[in-house]
Design an enzyme around this catalytic site. Sequence first.
Site, short mmCIF file in Angstrom:
data_model
loop_
_atom_site.label_atom_id
_atom_site.label_comp_id
_atom_site.label_asym_id
_atom_site.label_seq_id
_atom_site.Cartn_x
_atom_site.Cartn_y
_atom_site.Cartn_z
N GLN A 24 0.82 -1.21 0.00
CA GLN A 24 0.00 0.00 0.00
C GLN A 24 0.86 1.26 0.00
O GLN A 24 1.83 1.36 0.75
CB GLN A 24 -0.94 0.04 1.21
CG GLN A 24 -1.94 1.20 1.11
CD GLN A 24 -2.85 1.32 2.31
OE1 GLN A 24 -2.44 1.81 3.36
NE2 GLN A 24 -4.11 0.90 2.16
N CYS A 50 -6.62 7.04 5.46
CA CYS A 50 -5.97 7.20 6.76
C CYS A 50 -6.48 8.47 7.46
O CYS A 50 -6.43 9.56 6.90
CB CYS A 50 -4.46 7.28 6.60
SG CYS A 50 -3.59 7.52 8.18
#
EC number: 1.3.1.-
Length: 333
Positions: free
Chosen positions: A80, A110
């Site tokens: 990622q 996030c």
Amino acid sequence: MIDGQTTEPKQKTRIILAPMQGLVDDVMRDLLTRIGGYDECVSEFVRITHTVHSRATWLKYVPEIANGNKTFSGTPCTVQLLGSDADNMAANALEAVRFGADKIDLNFGCPAPTVNRHKGGAILLKEPELIFHIVKTLRERLPAHIPLTAKMRLGYEDKSPALECACAIAEGGACGLTVHARTKAEGYEPPAHWEWIRKIRDSVDIPVTANGDVFSLQDYIGIKTISGCNSVMLGRGAVIRPDLARQIKQYENGGPVKDTDFAEVSKWIRQFFELCLTKEANNKYPIARLKQWLGMMKKTFDPAQTLFDRVRTVKDADEVRRILNAFEHEINV
């Protein structure tokens, strides 16, 4: 859930271990995939700023690259990336592929304030056009055989951009999308809005993976039913209940579904600590990671509280090992 219950075979669902920065590192991925039930895991994000990372950096964060992109139990691991500079993200993705990565995931979810202040993660949900540009740029520059996926939340302050951002990801060329069913502002406060995952699933023509508030087999059944997704990502629930994915696979396979007991968990705890010591043979990292994990598990397993109390003030790895061995013997007597 009743120990020993048997169910009819269900439609197969892919179970994916979530990328969780500072929590599910390569050691935790190794342990949880050894316990079983996972079809895939995703690495902690590799932050992309103004440089192109070296092989050493990639292997530091995603050592699975050197193992054929698999954990030691054989579970595939996806790399990622997190950033906002499309060109530099593409350059880094190409380097990761050159070093062996075979699948790339993009982080648009996030919620960490530090990450968001540096224009990474969920802050990008305010700019669907930029999300589209990032995905499109990477898709055009990566080799065609390398899958490109993304993970997002429902928005930053509110859910209004959710469908637009999801469509931007799909139209940019991603072949899969994971949706955490909260906004950035909601953090991890319940409830997760599983119905919004269905709205997104119905709005894009790529597979959608459901994520958020799956802490039990019942939660899994709920998120799968409400979202309509055949792929579910486990996050904090996977750490708090290490056998959760295994339970889900038992259910999906129509076999008996059985909760673990702390005698088995105590073996995993000791194994985890030894794996941490193998990674960093010092006192700080292994002990900190052990205390972090016990601090989460004590909400589910009462003996974890007892063990946490015994190691809470200990700073020497050998002493921690002695406590773990004694506790495991005590539990198994």
